[in-house]
Design a protein around this motif. Structure first.
Motif, mmCIF file in Angstrom:
data_model
loop_
_atom_site.group_PDB
_atom_site.id
_atom_site.type_symbol
_atom_site.label_atom_id
_atom_site.label_comp_id
_atom_site.label_asym_id
_atom_site.label_seq_id
_atom_site.Cartn_x
_atom_site.Cartn_y
_atom_site.Cartn_z
ATOM 1 N N VAL A 1 -59.051 53.087 -30.662
ATOM 2 C CA VAL A 1 -58.812 51.683 -30.995
ATOM 3 C C VAL A 1 -60.101 51.073 -31.538
ATOM 4 C CG1 VAL A 1 -59.325 50.942 -28.628
ATOM 5 C CG2 VAL A 1 -57.915 49.500 -30.071
ATOM 6 N N GLU A 2 -59.958 50.089 -32.425
ATOM 7 C CA GLU A 2 -61.147 49.409 -32.945
ATOM 8 C C GLU A 2 -60.920 47.904 -32.976
ATOM 9 O OE1 GLU A 2 -62.108 50.063 -37.060
ATOM 10 O OE2 GLU A 2 -60.035 50.600 -37.561
ATOM 11 N N LEU A 3 -61.970 47.170 -32.625
ATOM 12 C CA LEU A 3 -61.953 45.717 -32.669
ATOM 13 C C LEU A 3 -62.179 45.279 -34.110
ATOM 14 C CD1 LEU A 3 -61.955 43.031 -31.026
ATOM 15 C CD2 LEU A 3 -64.448 43.252 -30.941
ATOM 16 N N VAL A 4 -61.233 44.513 -34.669
ATOM 17 C CA VAL A 4 -61.351 44.116 -36.069
ATOM 18 C C VAL A 4 -61.473 42.611 -36.257
ATOM 19 C CG1 VAL A 4 -60.116 46.149 -36.914
ATOM 20 C CG2 VAL A 4 -58.819 44.057 -36.372
ATOM 21 N N CYS A 5 -61.194 41.834 -35.205
ATOM 22 C CA CYS A 5 -61.266 40.385 -35.354
ATOM 23 C C CYS A 5 -61.299 39.734 -33.983
ATOM 24 C CB CYS A 5 -60.075 39.856 -36.157
ATOM 25 S SG CYS A 5 -58.469 40.087 -35.357
ATOM 26 N N GLY A 6 -61.536 38.436 -33.957
ATOM 27 C CA GLY A 6 -61.515 37.754 -32.683
ATOM 28 C C GLY A 6 -61.695 36.256 -32.780
ATOM 29 N N ALA A 7 -61.199 35.578 -31.748
ATOM 30 C CA ALA A 7 -61.509 34.169 -31.485
ATOM 31 C C ALA A 7 -62.127 34.193 -30.097
ATOM 32 C CB ALA A 7 -60.254 33.314 -31.538
ATOM 33 N N PHE A 8 -63.443 34.306 -30.043
ATOM 34 C CA PHE A 8 -64.133 34.707 -28.827
ATOM 35 C C PHE A 8 -64.519 33.564 -27.894
ATOM 36 C CE2 PHE A 8 -65.012 37.911 -32.109
ATOM 37 C CZ PHE A 8 -64.516 39.038 -31.476
ATOM 38 N N MET B 1 -49.115 57.889 -36.645
ATOM 39 C CA MET B 1 -50.092 57.028 -37.298
ATOM 40 C C MET B 1 -51.460 57.686 -37.237
ATOM 41 S SD MET B 1 -48.917 53.364 -35.706
ATOM 42 C CE MET B 1 -50.027 52.404 -36.743
ATOM 43 N N SER B 2 -51.961 58.114 -38.371
ATOM 44 C CA SER B 2 -53.229 58.841 -38.414
ATOM 45 C C SER B 2 -54.397 57.882 -38.630
ATOM 46 C CB SER B 2 -53.190 59.898 -39.517
ATOM 47 O OG SER B 2 -52.910 59.281 -40.772
ATOM 48 N N ARG B 3 -54.524 56.931 -37.749
ATOM 49 C CA ARG B 3 -55.641 55.979 -37.797
ATOM 50 C C ARG B 3 -55.815 55.366 -36.415
ATOM 51 N NH1 ARG B 3 -53.761 50.839 -37.274
ATOM 52 N NH2 ARG B 3 -51.640 50.334 -38.005
ATOM 53 N N LYS B 4 -56.938 54.689 -36.252
ATOM 54 C CA LYS B 4 -57.140 53.958 -35.014
ATOM 55 C C LYS B 4 -56.230 52.724 -34.984
ATOM 56 C CE LYS B 4 -61.933 55.261 -34.061
ATOM 57 N NZ LYS B 4 -63.303 54.753 -33.775
ATOM 58 N N ILE B 5 -55.834 52.339 -33.785
ATOM 59 C CA ILE B 5 -55.069 51.108 -33.602
ATOM 60 C C ILE B 5 -56.054 49.938 -33.642
ATOM 61 C CG2 ILE B 5 -53.578 49.810 -32.041
ATOM 62 C CD1 ILE B 5 -52.243 52.231 -33.309
ATOM 63 N N ARG B 6 -55.697 48.915 -34.382
ATOM 64 C CA ARG B 6 -56.604 47.774 -34.560
ATOM 65 C C ARG B 6 -56.226 46.641 -33.593
ATOM 66 N NH1 ARG B 6 -55.217 49.451 -39.978
ATOM 67 N NH2 ARG B 6 -53.470 47.976 -39.919
ATOM 68 N N TYR B 7 -57.247 46.010 -33.005
ATOM 69 C CA TYR B 7 -56.946 44.892 -32.118
ATOM 70 C C TYR B 7 -57.890 43.718 -32.348
ATOM 71 C CZ TYR B 7 -60.776 45.738 -28.672
ATOM 72 O OH TYR B 7 -61.981 45.871 -28.037
ATOM 73 N N GLY B 8 -57.376 42.544 -31.986
ATOM 74 C CA GLY B 8 -58.169 41.329 -32.001
ATOM 75 C C GLY B 8 -58.317 40.817 -30.586
ATOM 76 N N MET B 9 -59.413 40.140 -30.310
ATOM 77 C CA MET B 9 -59.691 39.663 -28.952
ATOM 78 C C MET B 9 -59.723 38.145 -28.923
ATOM 79 S SD MET B 9 -62.779 40.756 -26.368
ATOM 80 C CE MET B 9 -61.875 42.213 -25.800
ATOM 81 N N ILE B 10 -59.116 37.581 -27.893
ATOM 82 C CA ILE B 10 -59.154 36.140 -27.652
ATOM 83 C C ILE B 10 -59.958 35.915 -26.376
ATOM 84 C CG2 ILE B 10 -57.811 34.066 -27.179
ATOM 85 C CD1 ILE B 10 -55.495 35.333 -28.709
ATOM 86 N N GLY B 11 -61.095 35.219 -26.501
ATOM 87 C CA GLY B 11 -62.023 35.051 -25.392
ATOM 88 C C GLY B 11 -63.043 36.174 -25.384
#
Length: 408
Positions: free
Chosen positions: A32-39, A1-11
Motif C-alpha cells: 500500500v502507498e500513501l498518495v494524499c491526505g487531509a492531515f 491488480m498488479s500495483r500497490k493499493i493507494r490510500y489517503g489519510m484523514i488526520g
C-alpha cells in the motif's frame, strides 16, 4: 491488480500519535502507498504535514471534504482506493460517511464513531455503499490472539465458562491534560472523546478482544466507573470495573484503568473452558500459556510449527524475534488491503484476509460504551447491550464474524 493499493489519510499530521503508527503499519508489507491526505483540521498544518511525507502539494488537502471530492474526480488510475481515518473520535463518523458515499473503502481507527446512534447509522451506510469498512482494534492482529481464537473455534477448550480481560495504564494518574499534552487533552474531553474516558479509550479494546477470541457476545453488564481525579476537574472516568454475561452463559470480568500507577500498557486476557484455558499478556505478546484439565501446562510461542494457520498468516519473522504492536496493526492493514484488492479485481478473497474488525465490531464497541455508562449511572445495575447477534441484519453489516470462515 498488479500495483500497490493507494490510500489517503484523514488526520495524523504533525503532533499526532496514532497517524504515525498507521503509516508505519501500512508500509510494513509494501502492499500500500500513501498518495494524499487531509492531515489536520488546520489547513496550513495539513499541507505542511503532507510535505513532511513528500507528497505532491496538490494532493495535500485543507479539509477532508476537499480531499474526498477531489480524489473522487480523479481518473481511476490516479485516485486513492481507500481512506484511513486517524482523527479524534468526534470526526470518525462524518469522514467515514462521506468517503463511503463517495465510493471509497474505509479503514478507521477505533472507536468507529462518537456514539451508538452514529454507529448504527454508519452500519446502514456501509451496507448501502457496497464498500468495505474496517476498524482497527489492533490487538486482534497479534499471532497468539489469532491462535487462541482458532483453538476455541476448533473446540479445543470446550464450552467457554469464564473470561477475564484487563487493561490497566497509569499515564493519567495525574492531571496530565492540564499540561498541554495533546493526547491527554482530547481523551478526557467529552465533546471530542465521547461519553466515556478510560472505558471508551482502552476498555473497548479489552471487550473487543474478549469477544474476538471467544466468538461470544456480551449480552449484559454491570459497571462501576470512577472519576478519581474528578475533584480536580477531570470530566470523564479514569477507572472502571465491569461484570459481564455472555450469550452462551459464560461469565466475565473486565477491568480498565488509566490511574494504575506504574502500569504501562498492561492488556491481558484469560479464557477458561470446560477442557482448558489460555492466558496472554500484551507485555509478552509472543507467548501464550495454555492450561489443560488433565495435562501439564504448555507454553506456546509465535512462529513455531505447531501453531495453526491463523497464527502463521499473522507472523512475519522466525521464532525469537519480537512481533507486537506495529505488526498487529500491520496485519489488519494487510488483510484489509488484500480484501480491497480482491474486491476491486472481482476475485474471491482468501478467507484469512477477511479476518479484520468490521462495522459489526464498531457497533458492538459503541453499544458496550453506552451500556457501561448507563449501568454505572444506575448504581451498577445490570444493563443489556443495545446490540446483539439478532440485531446484525437490522444494522446491516455485510461481513459478519460467522462469515469470516476458513479458520477452524
Amino acid at each position: 491488480m498488479s500495483r500497490k493499493i493507494r490510500y489517503g489519510m484523514i488526520g495524523g499530521g504533525r503532533g499526532a500519535f496514532i497517524g504515525g503508527v498507521h503509516r508505519i503499519a501500512a508500509s510494513i508489507d509494501q502492499q500500500v502507498e500513501l498518495v494524499c491526505g487531509a492531515f489536520s483540521s488546520n489547513p496550513e498544518r495539513s499541507k505542511a504535514s503532507g510535505a513532511d511525507f513528500f507528497l505532491p502539494a496538490e494532493r495535500c488537502y485543507g479539509t477532508f471534504e476537499e480531499m474526498i471530492k477531489t480524489e473522487a474526480a480523479l481518473p481511476a488510475d490516479k485516485r486513492m482506493d481507500f481512506v484511513s481515518i486517524v482523527t479524534p473520535n468526534h470526526m470518525h463518523f462524518p469522514a467515514a460517511k462521506l468517503a463511503l458515499e463517495s465510493g471509497f473503502h474505509v479503514l478507521s481507527d477505533k472507536p468507529a464513531t462518537f456514539d451508538l446512534a452514529q454507529a448504527k447509522e454508519l452500519a446502514g451506510i456501509v451496507k448501502a455503499s457496497g464498500k468495505l469498512y474496517g476498524v482497527t482494534y489492533n490487538y486482534t492482529g497479534y499471532p497468539m490472539i489469532r491462535q487462541a481464537r482458532q483453538m476455541i473455534e476448533q473446540g479445543k477448550l470446550g464450552k467457554i465458562r469464564k473470561v477475564v480481560a484487563e487493561y490497566p495504564q497509569g499515564w493519567l494518574a495525574t492531571m496530565l491534560e492540564n499540561t498541554g499534552q495533546k493526547q491527554a487533552s482530547w481523551r478526557v474531553d467529552p465533546a471530542i472523546c465521547g461519553a466515556a474516558g478510560c472505558m471508551g479509550d482502552i476498555g473497548t479494546h479489552a471487550m473487543n478482544l474478549a469477544e474476538y477470541v471467544t466468538g461470544l457476545h456480551v449480552k449484559e453488564l454491570a459497571a462501576d466507573l470512577t472519576h478519581f481525579l474528578g475533584d480536580q476537574g477531570r470530566k470523564l472516568e479514569d477507572d472502571g470495573n465491569v461484570l459481564l454475561r455472555f450469550t452462551n452463559g459464560a461469565k466475565g470480568v473486565l477491568h480498565s484503568s488509566q490511574i494504575s500507577v506504574g502500569c504501562e500498557n498492561n492488556l491481558s486476557l484469560r479464557v477458561y473452558g470446560e477442557l482448558g484455558g489460555i492466558e496472554w499478556s500484551q507485555l509478552d505478546p509472543n507467548t501464550m500459556i495454555v492450561t489443560w484439565l488433565d495435562q501439564p501446562k504448555q507454553i506456546y510461542r509465535t512462529s513455531m510449527g505447531y501453531l495453526g494457520s491463523a497464527a502463521a498468516a499473522a507472523t512475519r519473522t522466525p521464532a525469537g524475534h519480537p512481533e507486537g504492536y506495529l505488526e498487529g496493526f500491520a496485519n489488519l492493514y494487510k488483510n484489509f488491503v488484500n480484501h480491497v484488492r480482491a474486491v476491486e479485481a472481482g476475485t474471491t478473497p482468501n478467507p484469512l484476509d477477511m479476518d479484520y474488525p468490521t462495522i459489526e465490531d464498531g457497533v458492538a464497541g459503541m453499544a458496550f460504551i453506552e451500556a457501561v455508562v448507563a449501568s454505572s449511572a444506575n448504581n451498577a445495575a445490570w444493563t443489556p447491550l443495545d446490540y446483539t447477534p439478532s440485531a446484525r441484519a437490522k444494522y446491516g453489516d455485510a461481513t459478519l464474524n460467522s462469515d469470516r470462515g476458513g479458520l477452524s
